[in-house]
Motif scaffolding. Sequence first.
Motif, PDB file in Angstrom:
ATOM      1  N   UNK A 226      -2.899   6.476  -9.839  1.00  0.00           N
ATOM      2  CA  UNK A 226      -4.290   6.045 -10.046  1.00  0.00           C
ATOM      3  C   UNK A 226      -4.466   4.595  -9.630  1.00  0.00           C
ATOM      4  N   UNK A 227      -3.475   3.763  -9.946  1.00  0.00           N
ATOM      5  CA  UNK A 227      -3.512   2.343  -9.588  1.00  0.00           C
ATOM      6  C   UNK A 227      -2.419   2.029  -8.574  1.00  0.00           C
ATOM      7  N   UNK A 228      -2.696   1.087  -7.666  1.00  0.00           N
ATOM      8  CA  UNK A 228      -1.678   0.660  -6.709  1.00  0.00           C
ATOM      9  C   UNK A 228      -0.536  -0.038  -7.443  1.00  0.00           C
ATOM     10  N   UNK A 229       0.669   0.171  -6.922  1.00  0.00           N
ATOM     11  CA  UNK A 229       1.861  -0.329  -7.597  1.00  0.00           C
ATOM     12  C   UNK A 229       2.319  -1.663  -7.021  1.00  0.00           C
ATOM     13  N   UNK A 230       2.629  -2.602  -7.933  1.00  0.00           N
ATOM     14  CA  UNK A 230       3.165  -3.897  -7.511  1.00  0.00           C
ATOM     15  C   UNK A 230       4.639  -3.777  -7.148  1.00  0.00           C
ATOM     16  N   UNK A 231       5.268  -2.670  -7.541  1.00  0.00           N
ATOM     17  CA  UNK A 231       6.688  -2.489  -7.259  1.00  0.00           C
ATOM     18  C   UNK A 231       6.946  -1.976  -5.851  1.00  0.00           C
ATOM     19  N   UNK A 232       5.861  -1.655  -5.118  1.00  0.00           N
ATOM     20  CA  UNK A 232       6.006  -1.254  -3.714  1.00  0.00           C
ATOM     21  C   UNK A 232       5.030  -2.076  -2.879  1.00  0.00           C
ATOM     22  N   UNK A 233       5.230  -3.397  -2.892  1.00  0.00           N
ATOM     23  CA  UNK A 233       4.314  -4.288  -2.187  1.00  0.00           C
ATOM     24  C   UNK A 233       4.398  -4.130  -0.670  1.00  0.00           C
ATOM     25  N   UNK A 234       5.415  -3.410  -0.184  1.00  0.00           N
ATOM     26  CA  UNK A 234       5.539  -3.131   1.248  1.00  0.00           C
ATOM     27  C   UNK A 234       4.558  -2.048   1.704  1.00  0.00           C
ATOM     28  N   UNK A 235       3.966  -1.331   0.740  1.00  0.00           N
ATOM     29  CA  UNK A 235       3.018  -0.264   1.069  1.00  0.00           C
ATOM     30  C   UNK A 235       1.601  -0.814   0.997  1.00  0.00           C
TER      31      UNK A 235
END
Length: 418
Positions: free
Chosen positions: A199-208
């Motif tokens: 639902x929310x964008x993840x800070x743990x995959x900042x490459x995406x």
Amino acid sequence: MTSTTTSAIRAGVDTLRFATAGSVDDGKSTLVGRLLHDSKSVLTDQLEAVEHASRNRGQDTPDLALLTDGLRAEREQGITIDVAYRYFATAKRRFILADTPGHVQYTRNMVTGASTAELTVVLVDARNGVVEQTRRHAAIAALLRVPHVVLAVNKMDLVGYEAKGFDRIVEDFAGHAAELDLPGFTPIPVSALAGDNVVERSARMDWYGGPALLEHLESVPVGADPTGAPARFPVQYVIRHGEARHYAGQLASGSLRVGDRVTVHPSGGTSTIEGIDVLGEEVREAYAPQSLALRLTDHLDVSRGDMITSGPDVPALTRDVRAAVCHLADRPLRVGDRVLVRHTTRMVKAIVTNLTASGSAELHANDLGRITLRTAEPLALDDYADSRRTGAFILIDPADGSTLTAGMVDLSETAAAI
């Protein structure tokens, strides 16, 4: 009903029908549960029931997969065995979700769930990558001409949220999609268990740099321009009011206007639309998928199962039909079998004259193949690539009325008009 759902309905927002598919243990039920939970589409008593069931299993946190595995037998086995439909909404869009099972023996269930879907989410375990069932699900999405496909690479938390593995899976899937002539797909790395990019964008995959799953579901185009498709009106009922006849049904595609010159198939009779009624009110124009009643200026022999069309783009009228199929029944389908063909509102007798299946001379449950039919009466057909409504049919067992096979017409291989 949640407050979000209520406000969405009041706003008159559009609806996206989508299906989910994935191999066993790819985390599909957890993904759907996370989507419902984090979008606040779960009622309080439903969440409490899931929490209670999770505690009984010795789990410290709610098992969100239980939000979709609605049957007790499914929960006891730990698998999803049927198509589960869920309805939810956000402030931007309403959704109808068909959660399909992952086992290969339930391929027919995915066909059922995806047949009316405008988007399919194909789930892949980040640790396993593209497997045989992934390729099968992609093939079905291509066969059914699903307009949009999402490749959701799940369990990214178990591979350290690294981009390298995700990129490898996307490249592998892209190669298979090209072989299938599958429309462009959207890859999204997710962790259903942790909620990353659901639902929310993840800070743990900042490459995406792409959208979260729900964000994409809310923004993907829905439906087609109703004026851009040829008018197809299968007659469902003939209603008589004195001397007048009203032809009632649902407009499958395109639009109809008072004054349009129309043709009735298979008879070939022509007339002009004198009037159109929608919900008891006279209108000048109607669009798919509205239900309506037509009045014609001429007294033609029109009955249930006839197809009324307008414009130069007419369907193919034929008794010889070739199609791609998925066999749904446990009873095999063989050359020489006598069947009933249900196409829109028309039912005709037919015989299977040819059949091809992978490594077999007959179709078994969940098999994909191709068949040729010879029908007792002509059918007005469109290519499935052009119309998922008038290019599709089902085969029915004339002995007991059970559904045997789902078919998708390919006019490039269909015989010429009679």
